[in-house]
Design a protein around this motif. Structure first.
Motif, PDB file in Angstrom:
ATOM      1  N   PRO A  24       0.825  -1.211   0.000  1.00  0.00           N
ATOM      2  CA  PRO A  24       0.000   0.000   0.000  1.00  0.00           C
ATOM      3  C   PRO A  24       0.858   1.260   0.000  1.00  0.00           C
ATOM      4  O   PRO A  24       1.980   1.273   0.518  1.00  0.00           O
ATOM      5  CB  PRO A  24      -0.805  -0.123   1.309  1.00  0.00           C
ATOM      6  CG  PRO A  24      -0.031  -1.080   2.157  1.00  0.00           C
ATOM      7  CD  PRO A  24       0.658  -2.020   1.225  1.00  0.00           C
ATOM      8  N   TRP A  36       0.541   3.951   1.622  1.00  0.00           N
ATOM      9  CA  TRP A  36       0.752   4.626   2.904  1.00  0.00           C
ATOM     10  C   TRP A  36       2.032   4.158   3.594  1.00  0.00           C
ATOM     11  O   TRP A  36       2.603   4.907   4.402  1.00  0.00           O
ATOM     12  CB  TRP A  36      -0.452   4.448   3.830  1.00  0.00           C
ATOM     13  CG  TRP A  36      -0.813   3.036   4.187  1.00  0.00           C
ATOM     14  CD1 TRP A  36      -1.721   2.244   3.581  1.00  0.00           C
ATOM     15  CD2 TRP A  36      -0.268   2.256   5.264  1.00  0.00           C
ATOM     16  NE1 TRP A  36      -1.788   1.009   4.186  1.00  0.00           N
ATOM     17  CE2 TRP A  36      -0.915   0.995   5.234  1.00  0.00           C
ATOM     18  CE3 TRP A  36       0.681   2.490   6.245  1.00  0.00           C
ATOM     19  CZ2 TRP A  36      -0.624  -0.018   6.142  1.00  0.00           C
ATOM     20  CZ3 TRP A  36       0.974   1.480   7.159  1.00  0.00           C
ATOM     21  CH2 TRP A  36       0.324   0.248   7.105  1.00  0.00           C
ATOM     22  N   THR A  90       4.903   3.600   1.979  1.00  0.00           N
ATOM     23  CA  THR A  90       5.910   4.473   1.376  1.00  0.00           C
ATOM     24  C   THR A  90       5.795   5.889   1.911  1.00  0.00           C
ATOM     25  O   THR A  90       6.804   6.557   2.165  1.00  0.00           O
ATOM     26  CB  THR A  90       5.759   4.481  -0.157  1.00  0.00           C
ATOM     27  OG1 THR A  90       5.860   3.140  -0.647  1.00  0.00           O
ATOM     28  CG2 THR A  90       6.839   5.331  -0.804  1.00  0.00           C
ATOM     29  N   VAL A  91       4.556   6.356   2.094  1.00  0.00           N
ATOM     30  CA  VAL A  91       4.338   7.704   2.639  1.00  0.00           C
ATOM     31  C   VAL A  91       4.964   7.818   4.026  1.00  0.00           C
ATOM     32  O   VAL A  91       5.622   8.817   4.355  1.00  0.00           O
ATOM     33  CB  VAL A  91       2.829   8.032   2.687  1.00  0.00           C
ATOM     34  CG1 VAL A  91       2.586   9.334   3.437  1.00  0.00           C
ATOM     35  CG2 VAL A  91       2.264   8.129   1.279  1.00  0.00           C
ATOM     36  N   LEU A  92       4.762   6.797   4.857  1.00  0.00           N
ATOM     37  CA  LEU A  92       5.360   6.802   6.192  1.00  0.00           C
ATOM     38  C   LEU A  92       6.884   6.838   6.110  1.00  0.00           C
ATOM     39  O   LEU A  92       7.549   7.536   6.884  1.00  0.00           O
ATOM     40  CB  LEU A  92       4.908   5.578   6.984  1.00  0.00           C
ATOM     41  CG  LEU A  92       3.504   5.613   7.575  1.00  0.00           C
ATOM     42  CD1 LEU A  92       3.176   4.275   8.256  1.00  0.00           C
ATOM     43  CD2 LEU A  92       3.362   6.746   8.590  1.00  0.00           C
ATOM     44  N   SER A  99       4.356   2.966  13.937  1.00  0.00           N
ATOM     45  CA  SER A  99       3.350   2.553  12.956  1.00  0.00           C
ATOM     46  C   SER A  99       3.868   1.409  12.083  1.00  0.00           C
ATOM     47  O   SER A  99       3.167   0.416  11.851  1.00  0.00           O
ATOM     48  CB  SER A  99       2.968   3.751  12.078  1.00  0.00           C
ATOM     49  OG  SER A  99       2.475   4.822  12.867  1.00  0.00           O
ATOM     50  N   TRP A 117       8.768  13.519  -2.636  1.00  0.00           N
ATOM     51  CA  TRP A 117       7.538  13.134  -3.324  1.00  0.00           C
ATOM     52  C   TRP A 117       7.538  13.631  -4.767  1.00  0.00           C
ATOM     53  O   TRP A 117       7.098  12.913  -5.687  1.00  0.00           O
ATOM     54  CB  TRP A 117       6.324  13.684  -2.574  1.00  0.00           C
ATOM     55  CG  TRP A 117       5.078  12.919  -2.898  1.00  0.00           C
ATOM     56  CD1 TRP A 117       4.032  13.310  -3.680  1.00  0.00           C
ATOM     57  CD2 TRP A 117       4.775  11.584  -2.473  1.00  0.00           C
ATOM     58  NE1 TRP A 117       3.098  12.317  -3.755  1.00  0.00           N
ATOM     59  CE2 TRP A 117       3.518  11.245  -3.016  1.00  0.00           C
ATOM     60  CE3 TRP A 117       5.441  10.659  -1.671  1.00  0.00           C
ATOM     61  CZ2 TRP A 117       2.924  10.012  -2.802  1.00  0.00           C
ATOM     62  CZ3 TRP A 117       4.839   9.427  -1.448  1.00  0.00           C
ATOM     63  CH2 TRP A 117       3.599   9.121  -2.011  1.00  0.00           C
TER      64      TRP A 117
END
Length: 641
Positions: free
Chosen positions: A115, A117, A119-121, A397, A455
């Motif tokens: 997912p 998210w 990578t976002v984390l 997380s 990003w």
């Protein structure tokens, strides 16, 4: 390619006699861990208790309040560092390596389609680390040099200039390499912790009642009876655990066992003794008579050498976070999160010892600006917590994902663990976020800027790959046609680099278009990055032959490895490919990017221009992949985004 294993990696090996090398080197590894891993958290006693005590005049004026503050520090160290990081986070290693991006790679392995998210984390955690990296040297060195004010008050005006000189010196010597810079780190840090423990023990013996602070109820009582300033106090208490993330970041350099033994054998006891000693000293002389308990509790004859030792310790703490920034940046480049930058290897034996001049310069400028802006460690302490506490939340997380999907914990256990530490880490973050306008905006701004760069780079690479794929000819189609109708052949080997394993390299198409010739041997070379830190030599290179003219070579590097194509291709000889660097030409496509008009989409407009600027400033592929410059042919193409 010759692979160099770090001491803490799982492949550290066994000697000829069959005995573990790690066991023989354990004292050396423990000493090294003291110097690198615990340098940051080891300087926290200089300012953590001081800031907690001075939140508000009278806030720590009674015995109960002093014990309450000490109890909060004790249990912050116990729960956050000893329990969360030492017992759990350090177990989440990716083939011996740690850090936010290693944890991301570990979490992604369990998903067929990871997912977004996760990578976002990872991007968020890495960006926050950069915010921490410019504050740690500033607050650490400044807090130590401020001890001069007690030795010679007339030198107070020289605190900032001396700090600036030391910081410039720290960054200038980075080019010498970690080994030379850190040769005394371990012994000096060991001495530092022993002095911390002894100086605190002297005062604890004089007032052993201070040990009642082990009672966690005293800390809870302080928060409930000082509810109005509870958040601010928690933000100050958090300063005692800054540096905990280093236990995980530097896991691959030393291994889990040396880090754990160093913490429980020396660091944790000495930190507790020093904090208790500061509390005992404050209770003895009265809070109204103390400005900086860390320095003032030392005997007058020892103050000057103590300031000198503290300055050395803060330099070591700064070195640790600077080296960590180099490693994080190298990982981010390998994972295509950041553009290529110059990486200089400063050791012939340890691949992890690197120097990055661009990062070094940017960090130095940022640290110098912070010192000139805030001018005191007390002012800077308000800016310290947001980045570190944010990284801790990201780590928690991702750790929960690993517990659930990698370790196969029961969901109820994962939820219980997550709730407990979400309350702790969330409380720390909320308390530090309350200081946003007191200086906390600094790491927040740095993190936002870095996250936007990361990003934009990833989004730009994705759009560029999609556009290039649309314009390219399928490789198999081209190979089949050239086999039927061969152009003029010239002797030698041509290696065409491409990131797209399916499409024909742009350099090959343009070479055929302009030169109308083909080499006798043509290799389509693709470099990939593995989710593992390092890739064994026997798994690094794969070769597939299309026909007598074309071969496909895929070289896979670990994200902690420096991509050296010539050395990697030497391994291909074992697979039957006769490789001679002096009769080989490397063809690279140099893309000239141009941002096209984006009517009605201002976000894409500035993002494409940022990506274009980053691509222009990225390091040359020839240098990054260590290809001999005399064997490279670059063919330029223009791409409109």
């Amino acid at each position: 390619m010759t692979q160099t294993n770090t001491p803490g990696s799982k492949s550290a090996g066994v000697d000829a006699g069959g005995h573990s090398k790690a066991r023989k080197d354990l004292p050396v590894l423990i000493l090294g861990a003291l110097g690198v891993v615990y340098g940051d958290i080891g300087t926290s006693p200089i300012y953590a208790f001081r800031e907690a005590m001075h939140i508000r005049p009278g806030a720590a004026s009674s015995v109960t309040e002093i014990l309450g503050l000490l109890s909060l520090i004790v249990w912050a160290l116990t729960l956050t560092v000893s329990l969360k990081y030492v017992f759990f986070v350090t177990r989440a290693d990716n083939n011996g390596e740690g850090g936010t991006l290693s944890l991301v790679a570990l979490a992604r392995k369990t998903f067929t389609n990871p997912p977004v998210w996760i990578t976002v984390l990872g991007v968020l955690g890495a960006a926050l680390f950069y915010g921490d990296a410019i504050i740690t040297p500033a607050v650490s060195v400044l807090s130590a040099v401020e001890g001069i004010e007690l030795v010679a008050p007339s030198l107070t005006r020289w605190v900032v200039p001396i700090t600036l000189v030391i910081i410039v010196g720290i960054f200038l010597v980075q080019r010498l390499g970690t080994a030379k810079v850190s040769i005394v780190f371990g012994p000096v840090t060991a001495l530092w912790f022993l002095v911390l423990g002894f100086s605190g023990l002297v005062h604890v013996i004089g007032n052993p009642a201070v040990l009642w602070a082990f009672n966690p109820l005293l800390g809870l009582q302080f928060l409930t009876t000082h509810f109005g300033i509870a958040f601010v106090v928690i933000g100050a208490i958090f300063l005692a655990v800054t540096g905990a993330e280093a236990l995980y970041v530097d896991l691959g350099h030393f291994g889990r066992r040396p880090i754990v033994l160093a913490w429980f054998g020396l660091v944790f006891p000495c930190l507790l003794l020093n904090y208790f000693g500061q509390g005992a000293f404050v209770l003895q002389v009265g809070v109204e008579n103390v400005e900086s308990p860390f320095f003032e509790m030392q005997p007058e004859w020892a103050l000057l050498p103590f300031v000198g030792l503290a300055t050395l310790a803060t330099i070591i703490a700064s070195q640790a976070v600077i080296s960590g920034t180099y490693s994080l940046t190298q990982q981010a480049i390998a994972l295509n999160i950041l553009p290529r930058m110059v990486v200089t290897h400063t050791s012939e034996t340890q691949s992890g010892q690197i120097y990055m001049p661009q990062i070094n310069t940017m960090l130095m400028i940022g640290v110098l600006v912070l010192v000139l802006m805030f001018r005191s460690s007390s002012a800077l302490s308000a800016a310290y917590g947001i980045a570190v506490s944010g990284v801790m939340i990201v780590t928690l997380s991702l750790l929960l994902v690993v517990m659930w999907r990698n370790w196969k914990w029961h969901p109820a256990a994962v939820i219980a663990f997550g709730v407990v530490f979400a309350i702790i880490d969330g409380g720390f973050f909320a308390a530090n976020a309350a200081k946003l306008f007191q200086g906390g905006w600094v790491p927040a701004v740095v993190a936002v800027v870095v996250a936007v760069i990361m990003w934009s780079w990833m989004a730009g690479r994705k759009r560029l790959a999609e556009k290039t794929r649309r314009d390219e000819v399928p490789l198999q189609f081209l190979v089949d046609n050239l086999a039927k109708k061969k152009p003029t052949l010239v002797p030698g080997t041509a290696v065409f680099l491409t990131s797209d394993i399916e499409g024909a390299p742009t350099a090959l198409l343009h070479s055929l278009k302009h030169y109308k010739v083909l080499h006798e041997q043509n290799v389509i070379l693709t470099v990939r990055t593995s989710p593992s830190p390092r890739v064994p030599d026997d798994e690094k290179v794969t070769i597939d032959a299309y026909n007598e003219l074309f071969s496909r070579v895929v070289v896979t590097f670990g994200y902690m490895e420096s991509p050296n194509i010539p050395k990697a291709l030497v391994l291909a000889r074992k697979l039957g490919w006769k490789f001679d660097i002096m009769s080989t030409s490397f063809f690279l496509s140099r893309r000239s990017l141009k941002a096209g008009p984006k009517p009605g989409n201002p976000l894409r407009f500035w993002q494409d221009r940022l990506f274009t600027r980053l691509a222009k400033n990225a390091s040359d592929a020839t240098e990054y992949f260590h290809i001999p410059t005399g064997r490279v042919v670059e063919i330029g193409t223009q791409v409109v985004l």
